[in-house]
Write an enzyme that holds these catalytic residues in place. Sequence first.
Site, PDB file in Angstrom:
ATOM      1  N   GLY A  20      14.403   0.802 -52.945  1.00 26.26           N
ATOM      2  CA  GLY A  20      15.533   1.225 -52.307  1.00 26.26           C
ATOM      3  C   GLY A  20      16.600   1.722 -53.249  1.00 26.26           C
ATOM      4  O   GLY A  20      16.624   1.168 -54.183  1.00 26.26           O
ATOM      5  N   CYS A  21      17.114   2.733 -53.350  1.00 23.87           N
ATOM      6  CA  CYS A  21      17.898   3.300 -54.397  1.00 23.87           C
ATOM      7  C   CYS A  21      19.189   2.643 -54.626  1.00 23.87           C
ATOM      8  O   CYS A  21      19.569   2.290 -55.729  1.00 23.87           O
ATOM      9  CB  CYS A  21      18.098   4.903 -54.199  1.00 23.87           C
TER      10      CYS A  21
END
Lengths: 104, 414
Positions: free
Chosen positions: A102-103
């Site tokens: 997940g960024c």
Amino acid sequence: MPVVQIRERAVHVDDEGFLSRPEEWDEDLAKALAEQIGITLTDRHWEVLRFLRADYAERGQTPTTRRVDVVGGVPVKEQFALFPRKPGRKMAYVAGLPKPHGCV
Amino acid sequence: MKHLLILGGGTAGTMVANRLLHRLRVERDFWRLTVVDRDDRHLYQPGLLTVPFGAATPDQLVRSRRRYLEPGVELVLGEVEGVDPARGRVHLEDGRVLPYDYLVVASGTSPRPDQTPGMAGDQWRRRVHEFYTPDGAVALHRRLERWLGGRVVVHVTEMPIKCPVAPLEFTFLLDDALRRGGLRAGTELTYVTPLDGAFTQPVARERLGGMLDARGVRVRTDFVVDRVDDGRLVSVDDREVPFDLLVTVPVNLGADFVARSGMGDELQDVPVDPGTLMSRAHPGVFAVGDATDVPTSKAGSVAHFEADVFADNLVSYDRGRPMTRLYDGHANCFVESGRGRALLLDFGYDAEPLPGRYPLPVVGPLSLLAETRANHWAKAATQRLYWNVLLHGRPVPIPSRAPRREPAATRAAA
């Protein structure tokens, strides 16, 4: 990295419980990990897990649910049936791979 | 003479071409550099976020691609039909064939509403909108001008997407605009994401997690959309979210020619080595910017930092030397949070966004992971910096390495 005991084996995990050393994984461990999140592994589960392991070994990244669908041949809807509610995370957890990226 | 062909004259392609030209001039090497794009319209993509709120029009965000390519870089206008990496050729749709010694795929990624059943149907640009294209942002602006209240759902279909913070920014800016217009009380705002939280990295989650809560935005997580029905988002596990206005971020796919050429993964991104950016399947073919599969943000700052290492690496590779300047996933991005404030995030493959100060030139050090007015003004100034400095590919006094910080898991264990 924290070390936890799973069926009398010491394994390294991150702070969310994902295996941090994928090489410590084997199929016995997968059964134990699956049990911990209430999943009994069937042949179809094993197909998914083997795809995840092979794909990770090749690319160094945990495959996304889309990749498991398009490349691994297991539709997203079926992934939800096999690994309910959070298939991306649960598949990675049982396969002993890092949490999907997940960024932010 | 070596011929380098760059497919795409946007942020990444332009920066790489210009950067390489400067590098080769220093070395007194003579290469032919060619950029291929379908048109001569370079869009400042971050500006699209302001269009739905009437702060800009697409015309103000577009300039000539040719004008921003340094003299010596050739621009070819044409639609790419496909790449033949075995023969080192690119085929254009009009029949032209462009041979190359080295190829850079910089063709970006695009929203594809056609990938989700029901999304691009008759409600598209009526009740279902997006803001990642000029037409979409303008249509959404028109819709918001007529908004009188109801249920707005801001939705991310699937990761990764271009500028992953943009849907959050949109939500903050919409909340702000509705409050100023006296329409917030009559609007139910819901944020729907396939991830397990609005912010997924632990430090960002901890620091920023309350931002949607504080604005009264409902959050639905782990929502993998199956289809868009009439006024409802339906997930693969049969949950439903009703809406009067859906602002969605469709699935992002790389260019279709990447898939046609057999060079793409399941998202039509080019699989590359995350350090050297060279194709895993085709030596001498590279990808930069949004067109790659590297696990960091699809963002302009990434293109900038990649261009830094790419030029040196290509010269090394051409001379048969190892590529030693490895890209480390460095990215930074501003997050507009409304009320004239913004946050700044700075991170890399192995470095989470963390608080601190960031040394941006001219405007001075900025606060990381905190909402400040200075960050908002710096973001506003970035457009000028983009056109006048960043695109030219000259060295800029910004660290190109990601911050040297341990990931949270390591810290927790220490």
